[in-house]
Design an enzyme around this catalytic site. Structure first.
Site, short mmCIF file in Angstrom:
data_model
loop_
_atom_site.label_atom_id
_atom_site.label_comp_id
_atom_site.label_asym_id
_atom_site.label_seq_id
_atom_site.Cartn_x
_atom_site.Cartn_y
_atom_site.Cartn_z
N ASP A 37 -0.56 8.76 15.24
CA ASP A 37 -0.52 7.29 15.04
C ASP A 37 -0.30 6.79 16.34
O ASP A 37 0.14 7.10 17.40
CB ASP A 37 0.81 6.83 14.37
CG ASP A 37 0.82 5.51 13.63
OD1 ASP A 37 0.55 5.27 12.48
OD2 ASP A 37 0.92 4.50 14.41
N ASN A 90 -7.11 7.51 8.20
CA ASN A 90 -6.94 6.15 7.68
C ASN A 90 -6.32 5.20 8.57
O ASN A 90 -6.41 3.88 7.86
CB ASN A 90 -5.46 6.93 6.60
CG ASN A 90 -4.48 5.62 6.35
OD1 ASN A 90 -4.94 5.04 5.27
ND2 ASN A 90 -3.64 5.43 7.03
N TYR A 156 -14.04 -6.93 9.36
CA TYR A 156 -13.35 -6.05 8.26
C TYR A 156 -14.31 -5.70 7.11
O TYR A 156 -14.30 -4.18 6.92
CB TYR A 156 -12.14 -6.70 7.92
CG TYR A 156 -10.88 -5.77 7.02
CD1 TYR A 156 -10.36 -4.89 7.68
CD2 TYR A 156 -11.21 -5.73 5.51
CE1 TYR A 156 -9.33 -4.19 7.11
CE2 TYR A 156 -10.45 -4.84 4.76
CZ TYR A 156 -9.46 -3.92 5.52
OH TYR A 156 -8.71 -2.95 4.90
N LYS A 160 -15.53 -1.57 6.80
CA LYS A 160 -15.17 -0.80 5.85
C LYS A 160 -16.41 -0.28 4.96
O LYS A 160 -16.67 0.70 4.45
CB LYS A 160 -14.38 -1.42 4.84
CG LYS A 160 -12.98 -1.88 5.37
CD LYS A 160 -12.25 -0.53 5.95
CE LYS A 160 -10.77 -0.53 6.22
NZ LYS A 160 -9.93 0.88 6.78
N THR A 191 1.88 -2.88 1.65
CA THR A 191 2.48 -1.95 3.01
C THR A 191 2.71 -3.02 4.07
O THR A 191 2.57 -4.33 3.72
CB THR A 191 0.93 -1.17 3.47
OG1 THR A 191 -0.03 -2.19 3.79
CG2 THR A 191 0.37 -0.12 2.47
P1 NAD Z 1 -0.56 -0.59 8.01
O1 NAD Z 1 -0.73 -1.50 9.03
O2 NAD Z 1 0.68 -0.35 7.19
O3 NAD Z 1 -0.63 1.06 8.64
C1 NAD Z 1 -1.69 1.27 9.52
C2 NAD Z 1 -1.27 2.54 10.42
O4 NAD Z 1 -2.05 2.57 11.35
C3 NAD Z 1 -0.09 1.89 11.25
O5 NAD Z 1 1.11 3.00 11.40
C4 NAD Z 1 -0.67 1.52 12.86
O6 NAD Z 1 0.24 1.80 13.85
C5 NAD Z 1 -1.80 2.60 12.65
N1 NAD Z 1 -2.90 2.45 13.55
C6 NAD Z 1 -3.34 1.23 13.74
N2 NAD Z 1 -4.22 1.24 14.81
C7 NAD Z 1 -4.27 2.41 15.11
C8 NAD Z 1 -5.27 3.24 16.22
N3 NAD Z 1 -6.10 2.72 16.91
N4 NAD Z 1 -4.68 4.64 16.29
C9 NAD Z 1 -3.79 5.09 15.54
N5 NAD Z 1 -3.17 4.90 14.61
C10 NAD Z 1 -3.34 3.09 14.69
O7 NAD Z 1 -1.82 -0.40 7.13
P2 NAD Z 1 -2.00 0.10 5.75
O8 NAD Z 1 -2.08 -0.99 4.41
O9 NAD Z 1 -1.03 1.37 5.25
O10 NAD Z 1 -3.65 0.42 5.67
C11 NAD Z 1 -3.91 1.87 5.83
C12 NAD Z 1 -5.63 1.76 5.76
O11 NAD Z 1 -5.94 1.31 4.51
C13 NAD Z 1 -6.16 1.07 6.79
O12 NAD Z 1 -7.34 1.60 7.12
C14 NAD Z 1 -6.62 -0.47 5.68
O13 NAD Z 1 -7.72 -0.90 6.06
C15 NAD Z 1 -6.69 0.21 4.54
N6 NAD Z 1 -6.36 -0.76 3.32
C16 NAD Z 1 -5.29 -1.25 3.10
C17 NAD Z 1 -5.28 -2.10 2.12
C18 NAD Z 1 -3.86 -2.67 1.62
O14 NAD Z 1 -3.64 -3.54 0.83
N7 NAD Z 1 -3.05 -2.34 2.23
C19 NAD Z 1 -6.25 -2.10 1.36
C20 NAD Z 1 -7.57 -1.74 1.66
C21 NAD Z 1 -7.65 -0.72 2.70
#
Ligand code: NAD
Length: 252
Positions: A37, A90, A156, A160, A191
């Site tokens: 991370d 992720n 975004y 994706k 989240t």
């Molecule tokens: P989050 O923001 O809670 O967690 C994302 C994590 O990624 C964080 O710990 C952050 O520090 C880390 N991160 C960000 N940029 C980074 C980088 N350049 N290098 C290393 N680490 C990095 O988000 P989440 O909701 O857990 O999302 C995780 C994945 O799921 C993402 O790809 C997001 O697009 C996707 N997603 C989330 C949702 C939702 O509703 N939460 C829906 C669809 C897709």
């Protein structure tokens, strides 16, 4: 579900949200996990939670959208556990909202780099290890927005869609080398990313929930379960899919 005893894997963005739930789920089934991370303190907290539950993990700080950092992070995990069996790429960000003409090129670049180029870079550095072992599995986090657009998030949505295309292309090229590659498409999941986004709009949760046939948001654990299944031997005949984990959102 088959266990992951004796295996080692990577979870990027493992510091919070879906990534943390995924790291905990893989570790709970016996895998040693490299929690990568950009936020080291959060990655260390995930490692602490895994240790508390009796699992094995290391925290690695890296911005996976940067070639040098992604390479060093993958290499560090492999040198720690002397193997790599799977990866959940992720890490992602939401980025700026707005109509396309309002999006600054720098914002576009950032979202594409963090959400899509990072997946390319991580797979580029993970695949040689998986191929050398003659087997392995990768799952990349896309989104429901990678299948069906959502308004006011052109960068975004494009990033994706790109993750799904890149996952399928890689699945095709690496199938004969023993590596399966799939994508997961979470729907709205509670989240830290969701809380940040939802906080900007009054009534956001009710609007979102009304569009989900199962009538609620997903949990990070429910999304992680899809990632774990796709990397497990239970999914040994599954490659190149984009698995929706969305309470039925895409059929509504
Ligand atoms: P989050 O923001 O809670 O967690 C994302 C994590 O990624 C964080 O710990 C952050 O520090 C880390 N991160 C960000 N940029 C980074 C980088 N350049 N290098 C290393 N680490 C990095 O988000 P989440 O909701 O857990 O999302 C995780 C994945 O799921 C993402 O790809 C997001 O697009 C996707 N997603 C989330 C949702 C939702 O509703 N939460 C829906 C669809 C897709």
């Amino acid at each position: 579900m088959s266990g992951f005893d004796g295996t080692a894997g990577i979870v990027t963005g493992g510091g919070t949200g879906i990534g943390r739930a995924s790291a905990l789920a893989f570790a709970g089934r016996g895998a040693a996990i490299g929690v990568i991370d950009i936020d080291l303190a959060e990655a260390q907290e995930t490692v602490r939670l895994i240790g508390e539950a009796g699992g094995r993990a290391i925290a690695v700080r890296a911005d996976v959208s940067r070639e040098d950092e992604a390479r060093a992070a993958v290499d560090q995990v492999v040198s720690s556990y002397e193997r790599l069996d799977f990866a959940h790429n992720n890490a992602g960000i939401m980025g700026a909202n707005g109509l396309l003409a309002e999006i600054e090129p720098a914002d576009w670049e950032r979202v594409l780099t963090v959400n899509l180029t990072s997946v390319f870079l991580c797979m580029k550095f993970e695949l040689p290890y998986l191929v050398a072992q003659g087997r392995g599995a990768i799952v990349n986090t896309a989104s429901g927005a990678g299948v069906h657009p959502v308004p006011n998030m052109p960068a975004y949505v494009a990033s994706k869609h790109g993750v799904i295309g890149l996952s399928k292309a890689t699945a095709l090229d690496y199938a004969s080398l023993g590596v399966r590659v799939n994508a997961i498409c979470p729907g709205t999941t509670r989240t830290p990313m969701y809380e940040k986004f939802a906080g900007r709009t009054a009534g956001f949760e009710q609007i979102r929930t009304a569009r989900i046939p199962l009538g609620r948001l997903g949990t990070a654990q429910e999304i992680a379960a899809g990632a774990v299944w796709l990397c497990s031997d239970e999914a040994s005949f599954v490659t190149g899919v984009a698995l929706s984990l969305d309470g039925g959102r895409l059929i509504s």
